[in-house]
Write a protein that holds these residues in place. Structure first.
Motif, short mmCIF file in Angstrom:
data_model
loop_
_atom_site.label_atom_id
_atom_site.label_comp_id
_atom_site.label_asym_id
_atom_site.label_seq_id
_atom_site.Cartn_x
_atom_site.Cartn_y
_atom_site.Cartn_z
N SER A 116 0.83 -1.21 0.00
CA SER A 116 0.00 0.00 0.00
C SER A 116 0.86 1.25 0.00
N LEU A 117 1.92 1.25 0.78
CA LEU A 117 2.83 2.40 0.82
C LEU A 117 3.53 2.60 -0.51
N LYS A 118 3.90 1.52 -1.16
CA LYS A 118 4.56 1.61 -2.46
C LYS A 118 3.61 2.19 -3.50
N ILE A 119 2.37 1.74 -3.49
CA ILE A 119 1.37 2.26 -4.44
C ILE A 119 1.08 3.73 -4.15
N ALA A 120 0.96 4.08 -2.87
CA ALA A 120 0.67 5.47 -2.49
C ALA A 120 1.81 6.39 -2.90
N SER A 121 3.06 5.96 -2.69
CA SER A 121 4.20 6.81 -3.06
C SER A 121 4.30 6.97 -4.58
N ALA A 122 4.01 5.90 -5.32
CA ALA A 122 4.02 5.99 -6.79
C ALA A 122 2.91 6.93 -7.27
N SER A 123 1.75 6.86 -6.63
CA SER A 123 0.63 7.74 -7.00
C SER A 123 0.95 9.19 -6.69
N LEU A 124 1.57 9.43 -5.55
CA LEU A 124 1.93 10.80 -5.17
C LEU A 124 2.98 11.36 -6.12
N LEU A 125 3.94 10.54 -6.50
CA LEU A 125 4.95 10.97 -7.45
C LEU A 125 4.32 11.29 -8.81
N PHE A 126 3.37 10.48 -9.24
CA PHE A 126 2.67 10.74 -10.49
C PHE A 126 1.84 12.02 -10.40
N ALA A 127 1.23 12.27 -9.24
CA ALA A 127 0.46 13.50 -9.05
C ALA A 127 1.36 14.72 -9.15
N PHE A 128 2.55 14.66 -8.58
CA PHE A 128 3.49 15.78 -8.68
C PHE A 128 3.93 15.99 -10.13
N LEU A 140 -10.98 25.99 -5.19
CA LEU A 140 -12.40 25.63 -5.19
C LEU A 140 -13.02 25.78 -6.58
N LEU A 141 -12.67 26.84 -7.29
CA LEU A 141 -13.21 27.01 -8.64
C LEU A 141 -12.70 25.95 -9.61
N ASN A 142 -11.43 25.61 -9.50
CA ASN A 142 -10.88 24.56 -10.37
C ASN A 142 -11.47 23.20 -10.04
N SER A 143 -11.79 22.96 -8.77
CA SER A 143 -12.34 21.65 -8.40
C SER A 143 -13.75 21.46 -8.95
N ILE A 144 -14.47 22.54 -9.13
CA ILE A 144 -15.81 22.43 -9.71
C ILE A 144 -15.72 21.92 -11.15
N LEU A 182 -6.29 15.87 -5.87
CA LEU A 182 -4.94 16.02 -5.33
C LEU A 182 -4.02 16.72 -6.33
N VAL A 183 -4.10 16.37 -7.60
CA VAL A 183 -3.29 17.02 -8.63
C VAL A 183 -3.61 18.51 -8.69
N ASN A 184 -4.88 18.84 -8.64
CA ASN A 184 -5.32 20.23 -8.66
C ASN A 184 -4.81 20.98 -7.43
N LEU A 195 -4.54 22.99 3.62
CA LEU A 195 -4.46 21.98 2.57
C LEU A 195 -5.44 20.83 2.83
N ILE A 196 -5.50 20.37 4.07
CA ILE A 196 -6.43 19.29 4.41
C ILE A 196 -7.88 19.73 4.19
N TYR A 197 -8.19 20.92 4.68
CA TYR A 197 -9.55 21.45 4.52
C TYR A 197 -9.90 21.62 3.04
N LEU A 198 -8.98 22.17 2.27
CA LEU A 198 -9.25 22.39 0.85
C LEU A 198 -9.36 21.09 0.07
N TYR A 199 -8.58 20.09 0.46
CA TYR A 199 -8.69 18.80 -0.23
C TYR A 199 -10.08 18.21 -0.02
N LEU A 200 -10.54 18.22 1.22
CA LEU A 200 -11.86 17.65 1.51
C LEU A 200 -12.98 18.46 0.86
N THR A 201 -12.88 19.78 0.95
CA THR A 201 -13.90 20.64 0.35
C THR A 201 -13.88 20.53 -1.17
N SER A 202 -12.71 20.46 -1.75
CA SER A 202 -12.60 20.34 -3.20
C SER A 202 -13.18 19.03 -3.70
#
Length: 163
Positions: free
Chosen positions: A7-19, A84-88, A110-112, A151-158
């Motif tokens: 799970s950690l390997k998949i999460a780190s690969a996903s985060l790297l791809f998001a960046f 927030l506007l981009n997440s819409i 997350l990418v946004n 960042l946490i608040y915006l991620y959840l709200t977005s």
């Protein structure tokens, strides 16, 4: 290999791809601009100086002390409103990507968020310099804590806006 390490390997690969995807989007965002990312700094600075000069005259305040407050509010507000506007519009912006791949909306939010946070970090050093030159105390630990909570608040709200 245990489930946790997988799970950690998949999460780190996903985060790297998001960046990487955020980096590609930032490059394409500023591709046609002469000033590139410096345009964000200049537009915030010019708008803050103009508002600071106008409101310092109205409120009889010292413009040197007033402008950093305006720029700090404008910088944070720009980050929040852009996120927030981009997440819409995530479904529309990534429609081809969503149809052709098996990527969840969580990842696209997350990418946004990463892209908008990098834009925020472009302006943050100028803001810190302005605050320091105006004689304000800068609490870097408070900045980091506040940014993390935001960042946490915006991620959840977005995510709510994107769905």
């Amino acid at each position: 290999m245990t489930n946790i390490s997988k799970s950690l390997k998949i999460a780190s690969a996903s985060l790297l791809f998001a960046f990487k995807l955020s980096k590609v989007e930032l490059i394409s965002q500023f591709r046609g601009s002469i000033l590139g990312p410096f345009w964000i700094i200049l537009s915030n600075l010019i708008f803050s100086v103009l508002l600071g000069l106008i409101f310092s005259e109205i409120f009889n305040a010292n413009s040197i002390e007033y402008i950093p407050y305006i720029m700090s509010g404008l910088t944070v507000w720009s980050f929040i409103s852009n996120q927030l506007l981009n997440s819409i519009n995530i479904g529309q912006s990534y429609s081809g990507f969503i149809k052709n791949t098996n990527i969840s909306i969580y990842f696209l939010v997350l990418v946004n968020l990463i892209r908008n946070f990098i834009n925020f970090l472009i302006v943050a050093p100028v803001l810190m310099i302005l605050l320091y030159n105006s004689g304000q105390n800068i609490d870097f630990l408070g900045f980091i804590h506040g940014s993390t909570i935001l960042l946490i608040y915006l991620y959840l709200t977005s995510y709510i806006f994107a769905v």
